[in-house]
Scaffold this motif. Structure first.
Motif, PDB file in Angstrom:
ATOM      1  N   LEU A  48       0.874  -1.004  -0.026  1.00 52.55           N
ATOM      2  CA  LEU A  48       0.000  -0.068   0.005  1.00 52.55           C
ATOM      3  C   LEU A  48       0.857   1.361   0.038  1.00 52.55           C
ATOM      4  O   LEU A  48       1.796   1.278   0.785  1.00 52.55           O
ATOM      5  CB  LEU A  48      -0.924   0.024   1.225  1.00 52.55           C
ATOM      6  N   VAL A  49       0.789   2.242  -1.137  1.00 51.89           N
ATOM      7  CA  VAL A  49       1.694   3.167  -1.164  1.00 51.89           C
ATOM      8  C   VAL A  49       0.879   4.342  -1.791  1.00 51.89           C
ATOM      9  O   VAL A  49      -0.242   4.008  -2.580  1.00 51.89           O
ATOM     10  CB  VAL A  49       2.830   2.884  -1.987  1.00 51.89           C
ATOM     11  N   HIS A  50       1.244   5.615  -1.694  1.00 51.46           N
ATOM     12  CA  HIS A  50       0.511   6.444  -2.287  1.00 51.46           C
ATOM     13  C   HIS A  50       0.796   6.820  -3.906  1.00 51.46           C
ATOM     14  O   HIS A  50       2.219   6.145  -4.224  1.00 51.46           O
ATOM     15  CB  HIS A  50       0.864   7.913  -1.512  1.00 51.46           C
ATOM     16  N   ASN A  51       0.023   7.181  -4.788  1.00 58.50           N
ATOM     17  CA  ASN A  51       0.391   7.189  -6.234  1.00 58.50           C
ATOM     18  C   ASN A  51       1.595   8.185  -6.540  1.00 58.50           C
ATOM     19  O   ASN A  51       1.035   8.813  -7.654  1.00 58.50           O
ATOM     20  CB  ASN A  51      -0.763   7.294  -6.771  1.00 58.50           C
ATOM     21  N   LEU A  83      -4.196   7.958   2.290  1.00 57.39           N
ATOM     22  CA  LEU A  83      -3.227   6.793   2.648  1.00 57.39           C
ATOM     23  C   LEU A  83      -3.402   6.385   4.190  1.00 57.39           C
ATOM     24  O   LEU A  83      -3.480   5.246   4.522  1.00 57.39           O
ATOM     25  CB  LEU A  83      -1.572   7.425   2.588  1.00 57.39           C
ATOM     26  N   ARG A  84      -3.274   7.582   4.947  1.00 58.44           N
ATOM     27  CA  ARG A  84      -3.243   6.992   6.472  1.00 58.44           C
ATOM     28  C   ARG A  84      -4.572   6.179   6.904  1.00 58.44           C
ATOM     29  O   ARG A  84      -4.473   5.382   7.430  1.00 58.44           O
ATOM     30  CB  ARG A  84      -3.048   8.362   7.287  1.00 58.44           C
ATOM     31  N   GLU A  85      -5.772   6.741   6.110  1.00 59.72           N
ATOM     32  CA  GLU A  85      -7.003   6.246   6.536  1.00 59.72           C
ATOM     33  C   GLU A  85      -6.933   4.893   6.174  1.00 59.72           C
ATOM     34  O   GLU A  85      -7.543   3.827   6.856  1.00 59.72           O
ATOM     35  CB  GLU A  85      -8.060   6.951   5.850  1.00 59.72           C
ATOM     36  N   LYS A  86      -6.357   4.585   4.967  1.00 58.38           N
ATOM     37  CA  LYS A  86      -6.365   3.253   4.239  1.00 58.38           C
ATOM     38  C   LYS A  86      -5.522   2.288   5.207  1.00 58.38           C
ATOM     39  O   LYS A  86      -5.817   1.126   5.548  1.00 58.38           O
ATOM     40  CB  LYS A  86      -5.784   3.126   2.984  1.00 58.38           C
ATOM     41  N   CYS A 102       3.481   2.083   2.916  1.00 54.64           N
ATOM     42  CA  CYS A 102       4.355   3.309   2.864  1.00 54.64           C
ATOM     43  C   CYS A 102       3.866   4.286   3.809  1.00 54.64           C
ATOM     44  O   CYS A 102       2.569   4.395   3.587  1.00 54.64           O
ATOM     45  CB  CYS A 102       4.489   3.615   1.541  1.00 54.64           C
ATOM     46  N   PHE A 103       4.592   5.021   4.674  1.00 53.04           N
ATOM     47  CA  PHE A 103       3.836   6.122   5.607  1.00 53.04           C
ATOM     48  C   PHE A 103       4.684   7.161   5.800  1.00 53.04           C
ATOM     49  O   PHE A 103       5.894   7.097   5.300  1.00 53.04           O
ATOM     50  CB  PHE A 103       3.449   5.320   6.759  1.00 53.04           C
ATOM     51  N   MET A 111       2.063   4.452  14.685  1.00 51.85           N
ATOM     52  CA  MET A 111       1.617   3.272  13.888  1.00 51.85           C
ATOM     53  C   MET A 111       2.511   2.129  14.364  1.00 51.85           C
ATOM     54  O   MET A 111       2.125   0.908  13.679  1.00 51.85           O
ATOM     55  CB  MET A 111       1.574   3.498  12.342  1.00 51.85           C
ATOM     56  N   THR A 112       3.190   2.254  15.631  1.00 48.66           N
ATOM     57  CA  THR A 112       3.895   1.152  15.922  1.00 48.66           C
ATOM     58  C   THR A 112       3.295  -0.241  15.989  1.00 48.66           C
ATOM     59  O   THR A 112       3.590  -1.257  15.907  1.00 48.66           O
ATOM     60  CB  THR A 112       4.928   1.246  17.018  1.00 48.66           C
ATOM     61  N   GLY A 113       1.968   0.084  16.452  1.00 47.48           N
ATOM     62  CA  GLY A 113       1.166  -1.064  16.703  1.00 47.48           C
ATOM     63  C   GLY A 113       0.920  -1.980  15.667  1.00 47.48           C
ATOM     64  O   GLY A 113       0.508  -3.145  15.531  1.00 47.48           O
ATOM     65  N   PHE A 114       0.961  -1.314  14.258  1.00 46.90           N
ATOM     66  CA  PHE A 114       0.737  -1.908  13.181  1.00 46.90           C
ATOM     67  C   PHE A 114       1.951  -2.645  12.376  1.00 46.90           C
ATOM     68  O   PHE A 114       1.759  -3.031  11.335  1.00 46.90           O
ATOM     69  CB  PHE A 114      -0.058  -1.064  11.988  1.00 46.90           C
ATOM     70  N   LEU A 115       3.068  -1.919  12.924  1.00 43.35           N
ATOM     71  CA  LEU A 115       4.122  -2.537  12.143  1.00 43.35           C
ATOM     72  C   LEU A 115       5.243  -3.434  12.903  1.00 43.35           C
ATOM     73  O   LEU A 115       5.359  -3.526  14.142  1.00 43.35           O
ATOM     74  CB  LEU A 115       5.089  -1.153  11.835  1.00 43.35           C
TER      75      LEU A 115
END
Ligand SMILES: Nc1ncnc2c1ncn2[C@@H]1O[C@H](COP(=O)(O)OP(=O)(O)OP(=O)(O)O)[C@@H](O)[C@H]1O
Ligand SMILES: [Mg+2]
Lengths: 444, 293, 392
Positions: A48-51, A83-86, A102-103, A111-115
């Motif tokens: 998942l990355v921005h375009n 992006l952040r919402e996704k 990509c953040f 977001m460490t909880g997600f990574l």
């Protein structure tokens, strides 16, 4: 004896060469520390990355990676604002549909909880990030000593200016804020352009803190002290803030629209030949030299220089990066790590940068130390990367805190209000009070 | 219908019902429960402990929240009244079926069809003091306003935020009203004319009262849409200057998706939903009922 | 008070349909004029043009001496009752009636007085608080009437104001309207498609067909001297019998030859068609001018035929009898005291003084029967009375 040894050596070499000719693929070592033998062949990853142009260029070359590893990668590209919402939605759902995110560096701590922490991977494969990347970029992917992401995209700030207008006004490129104000005044009176386009407006990404941070830090103050309590409303902080908004309010060298501009609009003010200077992320240089996005007189005359600083004080600019990390919910973490190794290799970055076949890829940047000083790259960019490397050496990130978005929002509001005419001290005190409450709530 | 048929009916309906429950009821209840919990995504992707009414209590002492309530009320009042008034005016102008009007009517759908986020972007572009066409036009017509940086002034920013909404909605509302006006009997208008009413009196005493049920309905819908408005805040003002255009929905979004405080965001969302519900209830109860008698 | 004059008025609707081609009409001040004609003949259109609710495509419209082509309805000083009532659905009956007065800034007490008065006349004093949708069709129509009669306009325009009332109420309302007219002495233009209503109410009747005026005159002159077959057929109930015929000559006498029977024309009529021998005509005679033959000689020129009775519709005093002679069918009104039965043969007397001949082409009246010495309306009425008196 000697002869025998020579024969043996020749024989050995011949055998080696013929062996290597017989099985050229299987024995060639894979680059970038990729695992041999395609252990994850057939794995499908989702990224998942921005375009951005950068992501598109990476996607274009991802089959190189697939050829070497048998891993397929789908680039799930979304507009940057969503992006952040996704990421959040996917992480909270926890289904592991997406393997890599990509953040923005500033989001990382929250977001460490997600990574997935990457330290073990780095150690295992002997990757030394400090050899590869400027410190601010490493910091952008790190929280509390743990690495969560490695950037493929990052930006230092540069002063972009109009060489022709400077010449006409008879001024030099400013090295200090004072010089910048003087240059702005000269330009305003002699060329009928605004001196500099600032961006004090409230946006959704605390953009009006970018330059404020440079003023604050090079003025010797910081946002927090060691105990993570706000210090930006100290007298030095208020002085720096005041100076920052006074480009518009007192010295009036900034475009009137600066009051509500966001970064891109400030850059556009230069692109549309309305203002002579702007301090922005370096990729804007690609915009201001693009005939589709800027007027011709701008594209042919735009120059770059390091961000000015206070006289007699230290230099400091902000750097921003977009690390890539692995989702905690991913079921293919090892394959994802393989992909990260490939994605963050300097060759890919260089190849992407030098490929000018598509005019839309002007905003592609490089982040690797090796590439920043690469002669070939600097030849194409007219030395901008070397200037950027210098800037990055004194760059820092915003505080790496989970609460940063909330903290930034408070200060952002204060800056916007001050640019609108509100009292600096009152607003900064108010913001500091809010920030204190935020930090207290988080247990600091 | 025998019991077997009844049974079959429910079996046939089951998938649709499940989808309905899954897509509407479940999130509704889930966020209701969340609003009583501590859940910060910065700490954990899992919801935390129940904290009773703490999230709700926090809202009442939160200046940012009250500011967003005020902004929302202001925005809603401006955008609802103006889009209805302008929509009605357009409808009255275009009501008569001439060729030009038919053409104009087909143009009306465009602003509404535009994505709200895009509305914000394009208005921000048009209001740019350097190259914005709208800004240039205003400067030309009202020179004394030429120094105003539209999106840099708190009340103007709210006004323009409302304008993006009005620009999108007034034409659509006009189409609704044109339809409603066409369905009104021309005879009562004629009767009023003969009775000696001038154009305005005819409109005020005869057309408008007969249009009232539609006006009330559209008013309710528009109010709900205005309160929910979100995209243009992001793209037009980013909530600024300061917090001048931070609407409630925007504030809730920030708490949830930017600051990652899901518990608090859920409680704010519930305050919003409950207020809307009470409003709609009173509105329907009194205004619509009043129409019926 | 004012008369109405229409000069070469044309009405073309926006969709291109020409509702009125060329209308010339003068309605004297204080006259009670009835516009009558079948559905779709542009009666309402004509009224709306007088009211100013429909634009005039060309021509001139005067109210009094004032050219009103461009005068908006509110300045024309008219009151109108609409065919569809056009009540304001959101107002009470009281407010509906009072609206026109309010718009004209009539003082409150006076409005109250006038509204009460009007509702008295219309018998709906206890309905004033209701909304239109709480009324029956007939009650709504009365409200529409009330709304017009509270005002004191120059001209009243009534578009079928009684169409939805029951027979008894309609008769009462006719009288009320006539009384109103006498009291207010205002010009009234009254539209109806009911010829009985037209005959009973109008001092002048205008017959319309497809947007064109067919004939203007008093009720009796239209009845007695229709200028064409349309008017002849439209006025009178049951309507006039029409039979195709030719004119035959024998021994210097002229005959109407229908194929089934021959009728000798009286002297005065014969004179008018003497040159038309062999030409095709339409023979017209009203059912009331066909009687059962009696012993004694009638006071008019009579001819006799035999016919077979098909159907009898008894109405009390008289009966409508459908008859056939040869392959021709016609209607007669016969006194109920004759004991007739279906399928019987009957001998009939035709009043040849009151017969009509219409040209086949154009259907214009060729030999209007001369009204003897009755040239005025009163005279005609007297004559009719005389005719009536020797019925039995
Ligand atoms: N707005 C209009 N546009 C086009 N044609 C119309 C319009 N209004 C009426 N007409 C036509 O004009 C003709 C006359 O209509 P009008 O209503 O005057 O008839 P009318 O004599 O009042 O009939 P009725 O006895 O049924 O009320 C009709 O053929 C009708 O179809
Ligand atoms: Mg009609």
């Amino acid at each position: 004896m000697k002869r025998l040894a020579l024969n043996l050596l020749i024989g050995f070499v011949v055998v080696m060469i013929s062996l290597s000719l017989m099985a050229p693929v299987s024995s060639a070592k894979l680059p970038y520390g990729l695992k041999e033998g395609m252990p994850y062949k057939g794995t499908k990853l989702t990224f998942l990355v921005h375009n951005a142009a950068q992501s598109q260029a990476q996607a274009k070359r991802v089959n190189q990676f697939t050829k070497m590893t048998g891993i397929e990668v789908e680039f799930l590209m979304v507009p940057y604002p969503s992006l952040r919402e996704k990421i959040t939605a996917d992480a909270v759902a926890g289904t592991g549909t997406i393997d890599l995110y990509c953040f923005l560096d500033g989001w990382g701590p929250s977001m460490t909880g997600f990574l997935v922490p990457l330290n073990d991977y780095l150690k295992r494969d002997g990757v030394d990030l400090s050899a590869k990347l400027p410190p601010a970029y490493i910091k952008g992917g790190t929280y509390d000593g743990t690495t969560y992401g490695i950037p493929t995209r990052g930006h230092p700030q540069l002063l972009l200016y109009r060489k022709d207008l400077f010449k006409k006004a008879g001024v030099e490129v400013p090295k200090t804020w004072k010089e910048l104000i003087a240059a702005g005044k000269a330009i305003k009176s002699k060329t009928d352009r605004d001196g500099i386009a600032m961006y004090y407006g409230k946006g959704n990404a605390a953009q009006n803190l970018f330059l404020w941070y440079s003023f604050l830090k090079s003025g010797g103050e910081d946002i927090f002290n060691d105990k993570m309590m706000p210090t930006f409303n100290s007298s030095a902080g208020i002085q720096a803030t005041q100076y920052y908004v006074d480009l518009l309010l007192k010295y009036q060298v900034a475009s009137p629209g600066s009051k509500f501009f966001k970064e891109y609009e400030a850059s556009q003010a230069v692109a549309q030949d309305k203002a002579a200077m702007v301090i922005v992320w370096w990729w804007h240089y690609g915009v201001l030299t693009n005939p589709d996005k800027a007027q011709e007189v701008v594209t042919t005359n735009v120059g770059f220089a390091p961000v000015p600083a206070w006289e007699g004080k230290g230099k400091a600019t902000l750097a921003l990066s977009m690390p890539v990390g692995i989702s905690k919910a991913s079921k293919k973490k090892e394959a994802a790590w393989e992909f990260m190794k490939w994605l963050t290799n300097p060759d890919l970055e260089k190849e992407n940068f030098l490929d000018k076949s598509d005019p839309k890829t002007r905003t592609i940047v490089v982040v690797q130390k090796k590439n920043l000083i690469d002669p070939e790259i600097n030849k194409v960019s007219g030395g901008m990367h070397k200037a950027a490397a210098a800037s990055l050496a004194v760059s820092d990130t915003f505080p790496m805190l989970p609460e940063w978005p909330e903290v930034a929002s408070s200060i952002e509001v204060a800056i916007s209000n001050i640019a609108g005419g509100a009292d600096t001290k009152t607003e900064m005190d108010k913001a500091a009070k809010e920030v204190k409450a935020i930090m207290k709530r988080s247990g600091y | 219908m025998n019991s077997r048929e009844k049974y079959v009916k429910w079996v046939m309906l089951a998938p649709a019902l499940l989808i309905l429950i899954g897509t509407t009821l479940y999130p509704f209840l889930y966020s209701f429960i969340t609003s009583f919990r501590f859940w910060r995504l910065t700490r954990s992707a899992e919801p935390g402990a129940f904290v009773g009414l703490a999230n709700y209590v926090r809202a009442f002492g939160d200046a940012g929240f009250w500011n967003s309530v005020w902004v929302t009320v202001l925005f809603t009042i401006i955008s609802v009244t103006l889009s209805m008034a302008i929509g009605l005016a357009i409808a009255l102008i275009l009501e008569r079926a001439t060729k030009l009007n038919t053409f104009m009517k087909s143009l009306l759908i465009f602003p509404f069809a535009m994505a709200p986020a895009l509305k914000g972007f394009s208005w921000r572009f048009m209001l740019n003091p350097d190259y914005g066409i709208l800004d240039a036009m205003i400067d030309f017509v009202f020179p004394f306003w030429s120094d105003v940086v539209w999106l840099g002034e708190p009340y103007w920013a709210v006004f323009w935020l409302a304008m993006t909404e009005i620009w999108g909605w007034a034409p659509y509302i006009a189409l609704v009203f044109i339809g409603a006006l066409g369905a009104l009997p021309q005879e009562t208008v004629n009767a009023a004319k003969v009775d000696g009413a001038n154009t305005f009196q005819v409109f005020w005493h005869v057309t408008l009262p007969q249009l009232m049920p539609i006006v009330i309905m559209v008013g309710l819908l528009k109010t709900i849409f205005s309160v929910k408005m979100f995209d243009q805040v992001v793209t037009l003002t980013g909530g600024g200057p300061g917090r001048a255009t931070e609407t409630l929905n925007f504030y809730v979004y920030n708490q949830g998706f930017k600051f990652y405080d899901m518990g608090y965001a859920s409680s704010l969302a519930y305050i919003l939903v409950t207020t809307m519900f009470i409003f709609a209830f009173i509105y329907v109860r009194f205004l619509m009922k009043g129409e019926q008698n | 008070m004012a008369g109405i004059k229409m000069v070469d008025v044309k009405k073309q609707y926006p969709n291109g349909f020409v509702a009125i081609e060329n209308m010339n009409l003068e309605i004297p001040d204080k006259e009670f004029v009835v516009l009558v004609g079948p559905s779709g003949c542009a009666k309402s259109t004509a009224l709306k043009m007088i009211a100013g609710l429909e634009e005039i495509s060309s021509g001139e419209m005067y109210i009094g001496d004032r050219l009103v082509n461009k005068v908006p309805p509110k300045d024309r000083e008219i009151a109108m009752v609409f065919q569809s009532y056009a009540l304001y659905p959101h107002m009470t009956i009281y407010d509906n009636i009072a609206f026109g007065l309010k718009m004209r800034k009539t003082p409150k007490e006076e409005i109250d007085k006038l509204v009460k008065e009007a509702s008295e006349i219309l018998g709906m004093s206890d309905l004033l608080d209701r909304k239109p949708r709480q009324l029956s069709g007939g009650q709504r129509q009365r409200v529409a009437l009330g709304r017009a009669i509270v005002r004191h306009p120059q001209v009243f325009l009534f578009d079928e104001p009684l169409s939805n009332l029951d027979a008894k109420l309609r008769v009462k309302m006719r009288t009320e309207l006539k009384k109103l007219h006498e009291r207010l002495h205002t010009t009234v233009v009254y539209v109806t498609h009911d010829q009985v209503e037209a005959m009973t109410m109008g001092s002048t009747i205008v017959v319309l067909k497809l947007g064109a005026i067919q004939q203007v005159g008093s009720p009796l002159s239209l009845y007695s001297f229709p200028s064409n077959r349309f008017v002849a057929g439209f006025i009178g109930s049951p309507s006039m019998n029409f039979l195709d015929c030719t004119i035959a000559e024998e021994n210097g006498n002229l005959f109407v030859d229908t194929g089934a029977f021959r009728l000798m024309l009286p002297e005065d009529k014969a004179a008018k068609v003497r040159d038309h021998g062999g030409k095709e005509f339409i023979f017209g005679i009203r059912p009331e001018d066909i009687r059962k033959r009696r012993e004694k000689k009638e006071s008019y020129s009579e001819e006799h035929i035999n016919a077979k009775i098909n159907v009898i519709e008894p109405l009390g005093k008289e009966m409508y009898v459908n008859l056939s002679a040869g392959n021709l069918e016609f209607m007669a009104i016969i006194n109920a005291r004759f004991p007739l039965k279906p399928h019987e043969e009957v001998e009939l007397t035709l009043n040849m003084d009151r017969m009509h001949l219409f040209e086949k082409e154009g259907e214009k009246e060729a030999v209007a029967h001369t009204a003897k010495n009755a040239t005025t309306l009163e005279g005609a009425r007297l004559m009719a009375d005389l005719d009536e008196s020797d019925d039995d």
